[in-house]
Design a protein around this motif. Sequence first.
Motif, PDB file in Angstrom:
ATOM      1  N   ALA A  47       0.842  -1.204   0.000  1.00  0.00           N
ATOM      2  CA  ALA A  47       0.000   0.000   0.000  1.00  0.00           C
ATOM      3  C   ALA A  47       0.876   1.253   0.000  1.00  0.00           C
ATOM      4  O   ALA A  47       0.621   2.209  -0.739  1.00  0.00           O
ATOM      5  N   TYR A  48       1.944   1.234   0.831  1.00  0.00           N
ATOM      6  CA  TYR A  48       2.832   2.403   0.875  1.00  0.00           C
ATOM      7  C   TYR A  48       3.540   2.615  -0.455  1.00  0.00           C
ATOM      8  O   TYR A  48       3.807   3.742  -0.864  1.00  0.00           O
ATOM      9  N   ARG A  49       3.833   1.501  -1.145  1.00  0.00           N
ATOM     10  CA  ARG A  49       4.487   1.648  -2.447  1.00  0.00           C
ATOM     11  C   ARG A  49       3.543   2.362  -3.437  1.00  0.00           C
ATOM     12  O   ARG A  49       3.975   3.191  -4.225  1.00  0.00           O
ATOM     13  N   VAL A  50       2.266   2.035  -3.346  1.00  0.00           N
ATOM     14  CA  VAL A  50       1.283   2.709  -4.209  1.00  0.00           C
ATOM     15  C   VAL A  50       1.256   4.201  -3.893  1.00  0.00           C
ATOM     16  O   VAL A  50       1.268   5.058  -4.782  1.00  0.00           O
ATOM     17  N   LEU A  51       1.247   4.520  -2.588  1.00  0.00           N
ATOM     18  CA  LEU A  51       1.196   5.932  -2.195  1.00  0.00           C
ATOM     19  C   LEU A  51       2.458   6.671  -2.647  1.00  0.00           C
ATOM     20  O   LEU A  51       2.404   7.836  -3.070  1.00  0.00           O
ATOM     21  N   GLU A  52       3.594   5.961  -2.568  1.00  0.00           N
ATOM     22  CA  GLU A  52       4.849   6.549  -3.027  1.00  0.00           C
ATOM     23  C   GLU A  52       4.765   6.876  -4.516  1.00  0.00           C
ATOM     24  O   GLU A  52       5.094   7.985  -4.940  1.00  0.00           O
ATOM     25  N   ASP A  53       4.276   5.862  -5.289  1.00  0.00           N
ATOM     26  CA  ASP A  53       4.120   6.062  -6.743  1.00  0.00           C
ATOM     27  C   ASP A  53       3.240   7.262  -7.038  1.00  0.00           C
ATOM     28  O   ASP A  53       3.418   7.952  -8.032  1.00  0.00           O
ATOM     29  N   ASN A  54       2.323   7.486  -6.136  1.00  0.00           N
ATOM     30  CA  ASN A  54       1.324   8.520  -6.368  1.00  0.00           C
ATOM     31  C   ASN A  54       1.744   9.864  -5.780  1.00  0.00           C
ATOM     32  O   ASN A  54       0.987  10.820  -5.806  1.00  0.00           O
ATOM     33  N   GLY A  55       2.976   9.912  -5.212  1.00  0.00           N
ATOM     34  CA  GLY A  55       3.483  11.173  -4.672  1.00  0.00           C
ATOM     35  C   GLY A  55       2.858  11.581  -3.365  1.00  0.00           C
ATOM     36  O   GLY A  55       2.959  12.736  -2.948  1.00  0.00           O
ATOM     37  N   LEU A  56       2.220  10.646  -2.680  1.00  0.00           N
ATOM     38  CA  LEU A  56       1.524  10.996  -1.433  1.00  0.00           C
ATOM     39  C   LEU A  56       2.322  10.613  -0.190  1.00  0.00           C
ATOM     40  O   LEU A  56       1.993  11.044   0.916  1.00  0.00           O
ATOM     41  N   ALA A  57       3.341   9.770  -0.348  1.00  0.00           N
ATOM     42  CA  ALA A  57       4.161   9.360   0.804  1.00  0.00           C
ATOM     43  C   ALA A  57       5.596   9.242   0.346  1.00  0.00           C
ATOM     44  O   ALA A  57       5.848   8.941  -0.821  1.00  0.00           O
ATOM     45  N   MET A  58       6.555   9.559   1.250  1.00  0.00           N
ATOM     46  CA  MET A  58       7.945   9.291   0.887  1.00  0.00           C
ATOM     47  C   MET A  58       8.637   8.622   2.064  1.00  0.00           C
ATOM     48  O   MET A  58       8.411   8.973   3.226  1.00  0.00           O
ATOM     49  N   PRO A  59       9.449   7.615   1.761  1.00  0.00           N
ATOM     50  CA  PRO A  59      10.138   6.907   2.848  1.00  0.00           C
ATOM     51  C   PRO A  59      11.365   7.684   3.307  1.00  0.00           C
ATOM     52  O   PRO A  59      12.019   8.342   2.503  1.00  0.00           O
ATOM     53  N   LYS A  60      11.608   7.680   4.638  1.00  0.00           N
ATOM     54  CA  LYS A  60      12.904   8.175   5.133  1.00  0.00           C
ATOM     55  C   LYS A  60      13.602   6.987   5.770  1.00  0.00           C
ATOM     56  O   LYS A  60      12.993   6.288   6.599  1.00  0.00           O
ATOM     57  N   PRO A  61      14.866   6.768   5.400  1.00  0.00           N
ATOM     58  CA  PRO A  61      15.552   5.569   5.903  1.00  0.00           C
ATOM     59  C   PRO A  61      15.481   5.485   7.429  1.00  0.00           C
ATOM     60  O   PRO A  61      15.717   6.465   8.125  1.00  0.00           O
ATOM     61  N   LYS A  62      15.091   4.348   7.920  1.00  0.00           N
ATOM     62  CA  LYS A  62      14.987   4.037   9.360  1.00  0.00           C
ATOM     63  C   LYS A  62      13.975   4.886  10.127  1.00  0.00           C
ATOM     64  O   LYS A  62      13.938   4.865  11.345  1.00  0.00           O
ATOM     65  N   SER A  63      13.198   5.705   9.453  1.00  0.00           N
ATOM     66  CA  SER A  63      12.226   6.525  10.175  1.00  0.00           C
ATOM     67  C   SER A  63      10.783   6.267   9.763  1.00  0.00           C
ATOM     68  O   SER A  63       9.865   6.802  10.373  1.00  0.00           O
ATOM     69  N   GLY A  64      10.582   5.520   8.687  1.00  0.00           N
ATOM     70  CA  GLY A  64       9.212   5.272   8.231  1.00  0.00           C
ATOM     71  C   GLY A  64       8.805   6.193   7.084  1.00  0.00           C
ATOM     72  O   GLY A  64       9.651   6.754   6.388  1.00  0.00           O
ATOM     73  N   TYR A  65       7.470   6.328   6.926  1.00  0.00           N
ATOM     74  CA  TYR A  65       6.937   7.111   5.789  1.00  0.00           C
ATOM     75  C   TYR A  65       6.438   8.473   6.250  1.00  0.00           C
ATOM     76  O   TYR A  65       5.886   8.609   7.345  1.00  0.00           O
ATOM     77  N   PHE A  66       6.615   9.492   5.384  1.00  0.00           N
ATOM     78  CA  PHE A  66       6.196  10.863   5.682  1.00  0.00           C
ATOM     79  C   PHE A  66       5.398  11.429   4.515  1.00  0.00           C
ATOM     80  O   PHE A  66       5.549  11.002   3.383  1.00  0.00           O
ATOM     81  N   VAL A  67       4.563  12.437   4.831  1.00  0.00           N
ATOM     82  CA  VAL A  67       3.905  13.184   3.760  1.00  0.00           C
ATOM     83  C   VAL A  67       4.956  14.139   3.191  1.00  0.00           C
ATOM     84  O   VAL A  67       5.573  14.881   3.954  1.00  0.00           O
ATOM     85  N   PRO A  68       5.200  14.121   1.881  1.00  0.00           N
ATOM     86  CA  PRO A  68       6.244  14.978   1.311  1.00  0.00           C
ATOM     87  C   PRO A  68       6.042  16.438   1.705  1.00  0.00           C
ATOM     88  O   PRO A  68       4.932  16.961   1.601  1.00  0.00           O
ATOM     89  N   VAL A  69       7.141  17.089   2.170  1.00  0.00           N
ATOM     90  CA  VAL A  69       7.009  18.480   2.642  1.00  0.00           C
ATOM     91  C   VAL A  69       6.820  19.453   1.501  1.00  0.00           C
ATOM     92  O   VAL A  69       6.249  20.517   1.673  1.00  0.00           O
TER      93      VAL A  69
END
Lengths: 477, 477
Positions: free
Chosen positions: A46-68
């Motif tokens: 699910a997170y990969r879909v959100l990433e593809d869609n520009g709605l989430a971005m992963p930060k190494p070792k911190s989890g997913y964030f809404v792109p600033v």
Amino acid sequence: MTLYVNLAELLGTRIEQGFYRPGDRLPSVRALSTEHGVSLSTVQQAYRVLEDNGLAMPKPKSGYFVPVSRELPDLPAIGRPAQRPVDISQWDQVLELIRAVPRKDVVQLGRGMPDIHSPTMKPLLRSLAQISRRQDMPGLYYDNIYGNLALREQIARLLLDSGCQLGANDLIVTTGCHEALSVSIRATCEPGDIVAVDSPSFHGAMQTLKGLGMKAMEIPTDPLTGISLDALELALEQWPIKAIQLTPSCNNPLGYIMPEANKRALLTLAQRFDVAIIEDDVYGDLAYTYPRPRTIKSFDEDGRVLLCSSFSKTLAPGLRVGWVAPGRYLERVLHMKYISTGSTAPQPQIAIAEFLKNGHFEPHLRRMRTQYQRNRDVMIDWVSRYFPSGTRASRPRGSFMLWVELPEGFDTLKLNRVLHDRGVQVAVGSIFSASGKYRNCLRMNYAAKPTAQIEEAVRKVGAAAIALLNETHGDGV
Amino acid sequence: MTLYVNLAELLGTRIEQGFYRPGDRLPSVRALSTEHGVSLSTVQQAYRVLEDNGLAMPKPKSGYFVPVSRELPDLPAIGRPAQRPVDISQWDQVLELIRAVPRKDVVQLGRGMPDIHSPTMKPLLRSLAQISRRQDMPGLYYDNIYGNLALREQIARLLLDSGCQLGANDLIVTTGCHEALSVSIRATCEPGDIVAVDSPSFHGAMQTLKGLGMKAMEIPTDPLTGISLDALELALEQWPIKAIQLTPSCNNPLGYIMPEANKRALLTLAQRFDVAIIEDDVYGDLAYTYPRPRTIKSFDEDGRVLLCSSFSKTLAPGLRVGWVAPGRYLERVLHMKYISTGSTAPQPQIAIAEFLKNGHFEPHLRRMRTQYQRNRDVMIDWVSRYFPSGTRASRPRGSFMLWVELPEGFDTLKLNRVLHDRGVQVAVGSIFSASGKYRNCLRMNYAAKPTAQIEEAVRKVGAAAIALLNETHGDGV
């Protein structure tokens, strides 16, 4: 498939609606897994879909964030159409849009034209040329009334991606999606009948209702989740509605994808009130997420959904090849197709069938989806920069069109007249309403690769809008 | 032009009706000149038309004679359709004809397919291929809703041959003549309305009436002069008829050309009762006489004639390019065209425009007219030889279809079922009637150059008919 797509939809909607703001950390994979009772890998998908869609971005070792970086315009307001069936107006404005001849000196941002210049189109053009040179001249005959069998087989295979299990004999090839919609409406409704539509809605389908003497019941529609099921239910209780016509996946003009749960609920409503659903899926294959969204048709069990689509947006509109999967209305649709145009031209059908059979369609779609998604972000950025502050814009999740809302009272018809002399045209919002609502809205096409010329055109639209707004304030209006 | 064409029509009708028998001497040029008050050269021109049409032959120093070799089957009887408006049936039989996929092992004599194998078609095929290779890809765009301008200009020029003075802006390009007829009917009539039609009549137009909930009033039609004006007048007096739909030039299925005087009288009737005329001219350019017959539209002064045509019969049906000249109904036809298919595919339009502009159409037409006229005589000869004695047949004066009438009570549906296993199909007569009349009639295509295979197919049709007739007699029915 359904589980992670559902989860991605849910999270995506929450982000779009502002539950999570830019820079916010999103729930951890583990937390979501527990909350929704799904596996860790489902959440990751699910997170990969959100990433593809520009709605989430992963930060190494911190989890997913809404792109600033996402400082997006606000969403358009939900429309408030008339709460009763209406006769459709706006033909003059539609005619203005469709009678325009393509001109090199006008940047036409108004039409629903895809980018046809991708190199992935080449095998199709080659086929088209070759068919005219074949000894047996298959392009010149009357085709079977159902359409080319090889093409129908390929379309049936393609429909598996949207969850539909149909055979070639469940399909009728049409002269574009336009004819598919037209024959579907004529097969399910009669003059005087009421058809419920999403609002804003595709002008072609609404003008068809007008031409056939039917009335439209515009249903308020959320810019993220689509047609309001509550409002639709109320309308079905109040009025003798015969059919629901809507574009639930990569909606035109709003760009949303209706959540699967809503699609199922809509079908249940249609069953309860025994109405047909005419589902326009012409943009469905251009969803930015993969796999593409399911159609309402894919949940249909009693054949009440008439699925309409074409290659006009995925390949090119000039081919005029569409199709309809009419369910229980097949016999009647066949008659309506016959009296509309006889059979469909065979040459483009044969060429498209070869294109699909030889595996050229998937890579083409992948390329176009990526391009359109990238262009969307550029277009939204331009609107943020060049349009009056306070301008609202849609968040398309597929296709190549942006819906822009200016302050109430703004007149995009006037705007288009000003723009005419400056070599730019947009689609005015009022043609997307049966009764001329959305006059303060417009639709812009972002299919073509962004160029300085297009940016300049968008800047001109924004500047003209600002000038018109100032003028209005100057008048004390 | 009009004078000698009129005279040729008059004499031709007298010969066809048997006033002059094979071997009879025809009136002298001088006598006709005196009788009709026209110049000697006008009479000579008229005789040349009759000669071209195989109705007169000159003998040196003796004048003109009816060719002795003409031992033609009798003409079909004038139909006696119901004297009231009826709902249209026969969809199942039409569907059987149009759902058939072309098969190498079946000689399909039933469809309205022209011969597409003429070498004069080559420039068109070359254009079609080249357009797909052009850098600017003009074939892939949405076209203007009116259709390609260059094509409309060429069609306007072409229409001069039928006496029509129209501009490109008086024309709308359609997806074949089928769409032209459909939008014309929808632009002039509403569900429940009554439309007068010639009888027998083209099934496509009648099925359109059915699909739109209209009724057909079949008017008795003479196999040489067309729709009976007396019967039409009576019907117009008795019923609230909204439009007259007919094919006056090179009629399908009867092949007659309505005399100019009758065309004018029909228009006067339409004016008197204020009804629209939907004129199907799709075979008009394939008249065996030159110049081609004038259209009713060419006499139209108040825009009540909607002229419908296409390149399906003169070039190839697979192109799906037709047009309508809708007169005063232009705005409404435009709306109906938009809701039917949006715009028409541009690629074949561009190719046809080039074909016409480069002067390829006239030589092509000349060749096809000559071929079809020659084939007609061969086909009539085959019918005389292979069909049951007493079989009647039409005398087509254009196009490529023969109407054959078997004894009353004969069932061509049954015949076609027998023929199916023998690899031949014809068009059953009942689809050319709103109420299933003409069941003892059939239509055969003679477009293709006569071959032993086609002769064998016609022989099989005749043999099967004889066998069925004997069977019936055997049953004592």
